[in-house]
Write a protein that holds these residues in place. Structure first.
Motif, PDB file in Angstrom:
ATOM      1  N   GLY A   7     -17.255   4.368   0.280  1.00  0.00           N
ATOM      2  CA  GLY A   7     -15.968   5.077   0.298  1.00  0.00           C
ATOM      3  C   GLY A   7     -16.220   6.573   0.168  1.00  0.00           C
ATOM      4  O   GLY A   7     -15.397   7.306  -0.374  1.00  0.00           O
ATOM      5  N   GLY A  10     -13.584   8.900   1.254  1.00  0.00           N
ATOM      6  CA  GLY A  10     -12.260   8.757   0.654  1.00  0.00           C
ATOM      7  C   GLY A  10     -12.008   9.918  -0.294  1.00  0.00           C
ATOM      8  O   GLY A  10     -12.868  10.800  -0.477  1.00  0.00           O
ATOM      9  N   PHE A  11     -10.863   9.898  -0.935  1.00  0.00           N
ATOM     10  CA  PHE A  11     -10.500  11.022  -1.789  1.00  0.00           C
ATOM     11  C   PHE A  11     -11.505  11.201  -2.930  1.00  0.00           C
ATOM     12  O   PHE A  11     -12.086  12.276  -3.111  1.00  0.00           O
ATOM     13  CB  PHE A  11      -9.080  10.838  -2.331  1.00  0.00           C
ATOM     14  N   LEU A  12     -11.725  10.132  -3.700  1.00  0.00           N
ATOM     15  CA  LEU A  12     -12.643  10.278  -4.840  1.00  0.00           C
ATOM     16  C   LEU A  12     -14.081  10.460  -4.353  1.00  0.00           C
ATOM     17  O   LEU A  12     -14.845  11.220  -4.939  1.00  0.00           O
ATOM     18  CB  LEU A  12     -12.542   9.061  -5.763  1.00  0.00           C
ATOM     19  N   ASP A  38     -18.918   4.739   4.710  1.00  0.00           N
ATOM     20  CA  ASP A  38     -17.455   4.626   4.831  1.00  0.00           C
ATOM     21  C   ASP A  38     -17.139   4.073   6.209  1.00  0.00           C
ATOM     22  O   ASP A  38     -17.883   4.291   7.162  1.00  0.00           O
ATOM     23  CB  ASP A  38     -16.803   6.014   4.673  1.00  0.00           C
ATOM     24  N   ARG A  39     -16.006   3.378   6.287  1.00  0.00           N
ATOM     25  CA  ARG A  39     -15.639   2.875   7.624  1.00  0.00           C
ATOM     26  C   ARG A  39     -15.139   4.006   8.508  1.00  0.00           C
ATOM     27  O   ARG A  39     -15.129   3.892   9.725  1.00  0.00           O
ATOM     28  CB  ARG A  39     -14.617   1.751   7.507  1.00  0.00           C
ATOM     29  N   LEU A  78     -16.947   3.072  -4.415  1.00  0.00           N
ATOM     30  CA  LEU A  78     -15.550   3.535  -4.396  1.00  0.00           C
ATOM     31  C   LEU A  78     -14.769   2.987  -3.206  1.00  0.00           C
ATOM     32  O   LEU A  78     -13.559   3.217  -3.124  1.00  0.00           O
ATOM     33  CB  LEU A  78     -15.508   5.075  -4.338  1.00  0.00           C
ATOM     34  N   ALA A  80     -12.541   0.746  -1.300  1.00  0.00           N
ATOM     35  CA  ALA A  80     -11.615  -0.322  -1.702  1.00  0.00           C
ATOM     36  C   ALA A  80     -10.290  -0.132  -0.987  1.00  0.00           C
ATOM     37  O   ALA A  80      -9.951   0.975  -0.562  1.00  0.00           O
ATOM     38  CB  ALA A  80     -11.392  -0.290  -3.212  1.00  0.00           C
ATOM     39  N   ALA A  81      -9.574  -1.238  -0.877  1.00  0.00           N
ATOM     40  CA  ALA A  81      -8.180  -1.158  -0.425  1.00  0.00           C
ATOM     41  C   ALA A  81      -7.325  -0.945  -1.675  1.00  0.00           C
ATOM     42  O   ALA A  81      -7.651  -1.463  -2.746  1.00  0.00           O
ATOM     43  CB  ALA A  81      -7.793  -2.451   0.280  1.00  0.00           C
ATOM     44  N   ALA A 124     -15.955   1.311  -9.610  1.00  0.00           N
ATOM     45  CA  ALA A 124     -14.678   1.946  -9.964  1.00  0.00           C
ATOM     46  C   ALA A 124     -13.612   0.870 -10.045  1.00  0.00           C
ATOM     47  O   ALA A 124     -13.132   0.364  -9.036  1.00  0.00           O
ATOM     48  CB  ALA A 124     -14.315   2.997  -8.922  1.00  0.00           C
ATOM     49  N   TYR A 154      -4.572  -6.866  -6.380  1.00  0.00           N
ATOM     50  CA  TYR A 154      -5.547  -5.776  -6.519  1.00  0.00           C
ATOM     51  C   TYR A 154      -6.186  -5.815  -7.911  1.00  0.00           C
ATOM     52  O   TYR A 154      -7.406  -5.752  -8.053  1.00  0.00           O
ATOM     53  CB  TYR A 154      -4.801  -4.460  -6.288  1.00  0.00           C
ATOM     54  N   LYS A 158     -10.120  -6.512  -8.840  1.00  0.00           N
ATOM     55  CA  LYS A 158     -10.930  -5.577  -9.639  1.00  0.00           C
ATOM     56  C   LYS A 158     -11.521  -6.296 -10.860  1.00  0.00           C
ATOM     57  O   LYS A 158     -12.689  -6.108 -11.196  1.00  0.00           O
ATOM     58  CB  LYS A 158     -10.071  -4.387 -10.083  1.00  0.00           C
ATOM     59  N   ARG A 187      -2.874  13.779  -6.651  1.00  0.00           N
ATOM     60  CA  ARG A 187      -3.739  13.676  -5.480  1.00  0.00           C
ATOM     61  C   ARG A 187      -3.216  14.597  -4.400  1.00  0.00           C
ATOM     62  O   ARG A 187      -2.016  14.609  -4.141  1.00  0.00           O
ATOM     63  CB  ARG A 187      -3.667  12.275  -4.882  1.00  0.00           C
TER      64      ARG A 187
HETATM   65  C1  LIG Z   1     -10.746  -0.881   2.389  1.00  0.00           C
HETATM   66  C2  LIG Z   1     -11.964  -0.072   2.740  1.00  0.00           C
HETATM   67  C3  LIG Z   1     -11.990   1.266   2.510  1.00  0.00           C
HETATM   68  N1  LIG Z   1     -13.086   2.010   2.839  1.00  0.00           N
HETATM   69  C4  LIG Z   1     -13.076   3.454   2.621  1.00  0.00           C
HETATM   70  C5  LIG Z   1     -11.904   4.153   3.266  1.00  0.00           C
HETATM   71  C6  LIG Z   1     -11.725   5.355   2.379  1.00  0.00           C
HETATM   72  O1  LIG Z   1     -12.422   6.469   2.914  1.00  0.00           O
HETATM   73  C7  LIG Z   1     -12.362   4.939   1.038  1.00  0.00           C
HETATM   74  C8  LIG Z   1     -11.346   4.780  -0.070  1.00  0.00           C
HETATM   75  O2  LIG Z   1     -10.823   6.026  -0.345  1.00  0.00           O
HETATM   76  P1  LIG Z   1      -9.303   6.304  -0.716  1.00  0.00           P
HETATM   77  O3  LIG Z   1      -9.080   7.754  -0.519  1.00  0.00           O
HETATM   78  O4  LIG Z   1      -8.417   5.333  -0.017  1.00  0.00           O
HETATM   79  O5  LIG Z   1      -9.226   5.909  -2.217  1.00  0.00           O
HETATM   80  P2  LIG Z   1      -9.776   6.662  -3.498  1.00  0.00           P
HETATM   81  O6  LIG Z   1      -8.737   7.510  -4.048  1.00  0.00           O
HETATM   82  O7  LIG Z   1     -11.067   7.313  -3.230  1.00  0.00           O
HETATM   83  O8  LIG Z   1      -9.930   5.429  -4.516  1.00  0.00           O
HETATM   84  C9  LIG Z   1     -10.873   4.395  -4.406  1.00  0.00           C
HETATM   85  O9  LIG Z   1     -11.350   4.055  -5.638  1.00  0.00           O
HETATM   86  C10 LIG Z   1     -10.425   3.458  -6.523  1.00  0.00           C
HETATM   87  C11 LIG Z   1     -11.111   3.053  -7.752  1.00  0.00           C
HETATM   88  C12 LIG Z   1      -9.742   2.322  -5.933  1.00  0.00           C
HETATM   89  O10 LIG Z   1      -9.584   1.264  -6.475  1.00  0.00           O
HETATM   90  C13 LIG Z   1      -9.194   2.548  -4.665  1.00  0.00           C
HETATM   91  O11 LIG Z   1      -8.732   1.329  -4.181  1.00  0.00           O
HETATM   92  C14 LIG Z   1     -10.268   3.117  -3.826  1.00  0.00           C
HETATM   93  O12 LIG Z   1      -9.777   3.294  -2.565  1.00  0.00           O
HETATM   94  O13 LIG Z   1     -12.991   3.693   1.231  1.00  0.00           O
HETATM   95  C15 LIG Z   1     -14.204   1.432   3.394  1.00  0.00           C
HETATM   96  O14 LIG Z   1     -15.196   2.137   3.690  1.00  0.00           O
HETATM   97  N2  LIG Z   1     -14.218   0.094   3.590  1.00  0.00           N
HETATM   98  C16 LIG Z   1     -13.135  -0.685   3.296  1.00  0.00           C
HETATM   99  O15 LIG Z   1     -13.168  -1.900   3.514  1.00  0.00           O
END
Ligand SMILES: Cc1cn([C@H]2C[C@H](O)[C@@H](COP(=O)(O)OP(=O)(O)O[C@H]3O[C@H](C)C(=O)[C@H](O)[C@H]3O)O2)c(=O)[nH]c1=O
Length: 348
Positions: A7, A10-12, A38-39, A78, A80-81, A124, A154, A158, A187
């Motif tokens: 991930g 993603g944001f974090l 990351d996907r 990190l 996750a959906a 996480a 969810y 977890k 965020r």
């Molecule tokens: C569902 C899925 C997601 N991803 C990627 C897509 C995003 O770039 C990244 C998640 O980032 P997002 O900005 O959606 O979420 P965060 O704020 O970073 O929080 C993350 O960490 C906290 C603790 C959470 O439990 C969230 O569910 C999780 O998404 O994971 C993938 O690479 N593969 C996947 O199957």
């Protein structure tokens, strides 16, 4: 040292990456490689240009050979959906949050079984593992010894993963640590599909001059952490040595990251004080029972002894959370307010 962040875009993931690329060290040792899996890998992401960074794009469960092509020393998981997505699509949550995590744990186990280093893995997790069951209501103050009874798919996913991380650690397959994240607010960027997303939206949208809906009753109390504190918590847990005493990661239980307890009404009052009536009036209260059922089942007051022992503290107050957001995302604050002038309102 080879560190993998799933991930990673993603944001974090981007926040954690940014911190590691600034220090370029982990526990005082130089980072040789930072693998961002990351996907989605955005074409213009600036971190891609850094010589330490390698990217792995795709469905994590199908990319594990690339992730583990070289020994992995540290894994920060990190990907996750998010909560409302998993409530709307049960199969997505089971596959992305549970099956993929199990596959990742198996790949880490295979590395150590083949004589490689047992990876240090930070999972996480989330405050969503807790829920108030009518037969077993939450105590007024929650700690890691409180039995989690999640009220969302969810949260269940977890919690199951937390237990798997603990068992893989107990068996010596890896060195797992679980950080339970509080709701992250504020965020930046677009709204996400988390049930708690409005806890950012009711501040972020008005500060951008946009209307926002608050789907819960304003007296609902929540536990929040700013992005800065959340990233600090993840990395502190990742870097801590195991053992007893201050600054060390003790035992096998998760760590609840510190949360600032605040009611939604207090959040909105802070917005009014800091940005003015016109901005605060952009928020409309329109309760949505589905969102209220999920977010309202989460505890809001924590005993943070375990996090404090690691030197972690909650944000001091919600005004400082808003000030940090405005300072970190100046371009996203489009309304004319003391925040944009960099001068906090009187009394804040
Ligand atoms: C569902 C899925 C997601 N991803 C990627 C897509 C995003 O770039 C990244 C998640 O980032 P997002 O900005 O959606 O979420 P965060 O704020 O970073 O929080 C993350 O960490 C906290 C603790 C959470 O439990 C969230 O569910 C999780 O998404 O994971 C993938 O690479 N593969 C996947 O199957």
């Amino acid at each position: 040292m080879r560190i993998v962040i799933t991930g990673g875009f993603g944001f974090l993931g981007r926040q954690v990456t940014g911190t590691l690329l600034r220090t370029r060290t982990f526990r005082g040792a130089p980072i040789d490689r930072l693998v961002l899996a990351d996907r989605i890998v955005p074409a213009g992401a600036p971190e891609r240009a850094d010589p330490l960074v390698e990217t792995v794009r795709g469905d994590l469960a199908e990319c594990l050979d690339d992730v583990f092509a070289e020994p992995v020393d540290v894994l920060i998981h990190l990907a996750a959906a998010v909560s409302a997505e998993c409530e709307a699509d049960f199969d997505l949550g089971m596959s992305a949050n549970l099956d993929t995590t199990r596959a990742l744990l198996e790949a880490a186990r295979a590395q150590s079984a083949a004589g490689g280093p047992p990876p240090r893995l930070v999972f996480a997790s989330s405050v969503a593992v807790y829920g108030s069951d009518p037969a077993l209501p939450l105590p007024p103050v929650v700690s890691e010894s409180t039995l989690p009874t999640p009220r969302s798919s969810y949260g269940v996913q977890k919690l199951v993963c937390e237990q798997l991380v603990a068992d893989y650690t107990r068996r010596g397959f890896l060195d797992g640590r679980v950080a339970r994240l509080m709701t992250v607010s504020v965020r930046p960027g677009k709204p996400n599909a988390a049930a708690s997303g409005f806890l950012s939206g009711i501040i972020r949208e008005p500060l951008a001059g946009l209307p926002a809906t608050c789907p819960v009753r304003p007296d609902l109390r929540v536990a929040l952490a700013s992005p800065r504190r959340t990233v600090e918590g993840i990395l502190r847990i990742a870097e801590a040595e195991r053992g007893m005493g201050r600054g060390r990661f003790e035992g096998g239980l998760p760590v609840n990251l510190p949360g600032l307890t605040v009611s939604v009404a207090e959040m909105l009052a802070t917005l009014r004080q800091m940005a003015g009536d016109a901005v605060a009036d952009l928020v409309t209260i329109a309760p949505d029972h589905e969102v209220e059922a999920i977010v309202g089942s989460w505890p809001s007051v924590f005993d943070n002894t375990r996090a404090t022992a690691l030197g972690l503290q909650p944000d001091p107050d919600f005004a400082s959370v808003v000030r940090d957001y405005a300072a970190d995302h100046r371009d996203a604050v489009l309304v004319d307010s003391p925040l944009t002038a960099g001068q906090p309102s009187e009394g804040l």
